[in-house]
Enzyme design. Structure first.
Site, mmCIF file in Angstrom:
data_model
loop_
_atom_site.group_PDB
_atom_site.id
_atom_site.type_symbol
_atom_site.label_atom_id
_atom_site.label_comp_id
_atom_site.label_asym_id
_atom_site.label_seq_id
_atom_site.Cartn_x
_atom_site.Cartn_y
_atom_site.Cartn_z
ATOM 1 C CE LYS A 117 25.913 -63.640 -15.843
ATOM 2 N NZ LYS A 117 24.641 -63.069 -16.350
ATOM 3 C CE LYS A 209 25.449 -60.273 -8.029
ATOM 4 N NZ LYS A 209 25.289 -59.926 -9.442
ATOM 5 C CE LYS A 212 18.617 -65.065 -9.883
ATOM 6 N NZ LYS A 212 17.615 -64.292 -10.636
#
Length: 348
Positions: A117, A209, A212
């Protein structure tokens, strides 16, 4: 027989998708028949990233309610189980500070999700993003949960939770016994990773993956999508030129095929080998048509109910208030024990 306690949560960052549903919510629904379940909208986790990502105050409130509506629409009974949002129970944050003093820097440095991230710009991400695995440990341990249904990508965080719980139990073993809690205060929670689609991948790239945050809406099926959108996205999903294999070994090195078969299996409630026995040798055009019919049949009723519930703000807020009150009763008892064990003087 002791009924075990389950805790899990989903971030309210908008665009709930098929990965959230198959990877988490389906298991949430199943486990409510066998466990005492606490399901949390983890809004404090949502704000660990820049405001532009989680959307600001109005979007956060809307997304908290949408996740709550999705829980109920999927089949979780808010009267039998606890559904609430994390920020309404202050003990999550209170325990997190104590656990911050138990966790070790080296443990957090090994967290792969933070590295993914944060990317290359680690110096500019929030302390919250770095530390959120400790808050996640607090989310679980404040209810002394025994089981945590998670996707494969969250398993490392449950392992960290176990390490923190074990160190707390070791560091304060004498005090834990003196306070009457026996040999250990915190249980070591077990991750529950079940089903053929514990990690749903992008419809545009089977090696990534489903997310969103992917700029392409065609990479995911949102729980808010109508039947036409679901059909279009599945038909446009990336595949290869070979027909479907008849056995699972034939899916190796074919990530897109493996992903679609896994999605079909999860929606149908069948193991992958059974799906391949049925469709082995078929072209993707035929398989996708069957997948469209299945996905629409399974998801459309949830989408309809979710939109209906989301429109009733007063009802959703009442569910969260009731759930938070019930959750707080459990969490407060845990914090009382923690303070006594650590030696913090509290109001009697």
């Amino acid at each position: 027989m002791t009924i075990e306690r389950v805790f899990s949560g989903i971030q309210p960052t908008g665009n709930l998708h098929l990965g959230n549903y198959l990877g988490a919510i389906v298991n949430f629904v199943k486990m409510q028949d066998t466990h005492n379940c606490i399901y949390c909208v983890v809004d404090l986790h949502a704000i660990t990233v820049p405001v532009a990502v989680w959307g600001g105050p109005d979007a956060l409130r809307r997304n908290i309610r949408e996740v709550t509506a999705a829980f109920i629409a999927a089949g979780i009974d808010p009267k039998k189980q606890i559904i609430f949002n994390q920020s309404q129970v202050a003990e999550h944050s209170e325990l997190a500070w104590v656990l911050n003093c138990i966790a070790r820097l080296g443990w957090l440095n090994r967290m792969t999700q933070f590295k993914e991230k944060a990317g290359k710009d680690r110096e500019n991400v929030s302390v919250g993003l770095y530390d959120y695995p400790v808050l996640m440990a607090s989310d679980i341990l404040v209810y002394r949960a025994s089981h945590v249904p998670v996707g494969e990508d969250q398993k490392q965080h449950v392992e960290l939770t176990r390490d923190i719980a074990q160190k707390f139990n070791n560091d304060f073993a004498e005090s834990i016994a003196a306070q009457g809690f026996g040999e250990a205060f915190f249980p070591l929670p077990e991750p529950v990773i079940t089903g053929p689609a514990t990690r749903v991948m992008s419809l545009r790239d089977g090696t990534k993956k489903m997310s969103k945050s992917d700029p392409s809406d065609y990479s995911r099926i949102n729980l808010s999508d109508d039947a036409d959108a679901i059909a279009q996205k599945i038909r446009k999903a990336k595949t290869d030129s070979e027909p479907l294999p008849s056995e699972e070994q034939g899916l190796e090195a074919r990530p897109e095929a493996d992903n679609l078969v896994g999605i079909f299996a999860a929606l149908a409630g069948k193991p992958k080998p059974e799906v391949l026995r049925e469709f082995g040798g078929s072209q993707f055009s035929e398989f996708k048509s069957n997948l469209v019919d299945l996905a629409v049949a399974k998801l459309s009723p949830i989408t309809t109910e979710m939109k209906k519930l989301s429109a009733d703000q007063a009802y959703i807020d009442a569910v969260l208030a009731d759930g938070s009150e019930r959750a707080r009763a459990i969490a407060a008892e845990t914090m009382t024990g923690v303070k006594d064990i650590v030696g913090l003087i509290r109001k009697r």
